[in-house]
Enzyme design. Structure first.
Site, mmCIF file in Angstrom:
data_model
loop_
_atom_site.group_PDB
_atom_site.id
_atom_site.type_symbol
_atom_site.label_atom_id
_atom_site.label_comp_id
_atom_site.label_asym_id
_atom_site.label_seq_id
_atom_site.Cartn_x
_atom_site.Cartn_y
_atom_site.Cartn_z
ATOM 1 N N ASP A 43 0.839 -1.200 0.000
ATOM 2 C CA ASP A 43 0.000 0.000 0.000
ATOM 3 C C ASP A 43 0.870 1.244 0.000
ATOM 4 O OD1 ASP A 43 -2.949 1.095 0.667
ATOM 5 O OD2 ASP A 43 -1.462 2.294 1.757
ATOM 6 N N TYR A 48 2.980 9.818 -0.761
ATOM 7 C CA TYR A 48 4.049 9.307 0.108
ATOM 8 C C TYR A 48 5.432 9.555 -0.494
ATOM 9 C CZ TYR A 48 0.209 6.624 2.300
ATOM 10 O OH TYR A 48 -0.972 6.233 2.902
ATOM 11 N N LYS A 73 -2.695 5.708 -4.556
ATOM 12 C CA LYS A 73 -3.815 6.631 -4.336
ATOM 13 C C LYS A 73 -3.579 7.958 -5.055
ATOM 14 C CE LYS A 73 -3.747 4.741 0.362
ATOM 15 N NZ LYS A 73 -2.345 4.629 0.759
ATOM 16 N N HIS A 106 -7.531 9.340 -2.347
ATOM 17 C CA HIS A 106 -6.858 9.377 -1.036
ATOM 18 C C HIS A 106 -7.660 10.114 0.038
ATOM 19 C CE1 HIS A 106 -2.523 9.382 0.762
ATOM 20 N NE2 HIS A 106 -3.407 9.264 1.717
#
Ligand code: NAP
Length: 282
Positions: A43, A48, A73, A106
């Protein structure tokens, strides 16, 4: 690995590995270690900043693509139909993949309807095997699913012993939306790892607090994606399929619910503004 079946028939591992807050420079090693430990669900998210490192670890692992389940996402800044198509292509390129197993919105902010139209197309084309959302409270989730063709397969939301989401899970179950926990350990907040009740239950099974928490979630049919940069903890966190919590132990954990987020609420105007305006690229 045990799996859940999503509302479109796709099989999703019930336990995977999350890479939030792993710096890009440490992510390739962490994912390499996680894959070696047996994790097959990964994930990540555009926000990120470590999709490329995840992609390198996947490539170098030599694990056949069909054995992996990769989620990423789309960030708020890239919501909207055209933007989401572009963001999807960028994420795929970063990951070095030609399809995603699961693509999520997200945050419930920005032009999520435009994003959803793009994601429905990506899903029909087979480039995203399943599509879903994250951080959607029930009102937003129902609104999105009632006014679109495809119902989200997954809603990834904060779920842990101090914020259990049982009512939300029930509503999602009725609607065919799989709950996925983020922050299964509440990132250690509220002294989770030294909680006396969780520790006592663990001692009864020869298991750690982390294992009790993950087992409790999995037993509730919640998909979990714990994060760790330590190989010993990765092994610990995936080792939760050889014991079962009793009804009494499940009830003792259920009693720890505070019904409140340990982080922030997605309906709080300050959070909506702060998260909604965070930019991840120019
Ligand atoms: P988490 O998994 O609840 O907690 C991670 C923390 O627990 C880290 O500090 C880790 O430290 C520690 N830890 C892990 N295993 C442990 C163990 N066995 N014993 C003791 N400490 C342990 O938090 P999270 O990373 O926020 O959530 C998991 C994943 O959910 C993320 O990585 C991300 O993929 C996803 N997520 C999504 C959203 C969203 O908005 N959709 C938000 C947050 C997270 P070490 O790394 O030092 O071991």
């Amino acid at each position: 690995m045990h799996t859940v079946t999503l509302n479109n028939g796709v099989q999703m591992p019930i336990l995977g590995f999350g890479v939030y807050q792993i710096p890009p420079g440490r992510t390739e090693q962490a994912v390499t270690d996680a894959l070696a430990a047996g994790y097959r669900l990964l994930d990540t998210a555009a926000a990120y900043g470590n999709e490329q490192a995840v992609g390198r670890a996947i490539k170098n692992s030599g694990i056949p693509r069909e054995e992996l389940f990769v989620t990423t996402k789309v960030w708020v800044q890239d919501t909207g139909e055209e933007n989401t198509h572009r963001a999807f292509d960028t994420s795929l390129r970063n990951l070095g993949l030609d399809y995603l197993d699961l693509y999520l919105i997200h945050q419930p902010f920005g032009d999520v309807y435009g994003s959803w139209r793009a994601m429905e197309n990506l899903n029909r084309e087979g480039r995203a095997k399943a599509i879903g959302v994250s951080n959607f409270y029930p009102d937003r989730l129902i609104d999105l699913s009632d006014h679109n063709e495809i119902t989200p397969s997954v809603n990834q939301i904060e779920t842990h012993p101090f914020f259990q989401r049982t009512t939300d899970q029930e509503l999602m179950r009725e609607r065919g939306v799989q709950i996925e926990s983020w922050g299964p350990f509440a990132e250690g907040k509220n002294n989770l790892f030294s909680h006396p009740v969780l520790g006592e239950i663990g001692a009864q099974h020869g298991k750690t607090v982390a294992q009790v928490v993950l087992r409790w979630l999995v037993q509730r049919q919640v998909v979990v994606i714990p994060k760790s940069v330590r190989a010993d903890r990765m092994a610990e966190n995936i080792d939760v399929f050889d014991f079962e919590l009793t009804d009494d132990q499940m009830a003792r954990v259920a009693a720890l619910d505070t019904g409140r987020s340990q982080f922030f609420a997605h309906w709080d105007p300050a959070a909506v503004s702060q998260i909604g305006n965070a930019r991840i690229h120019d």
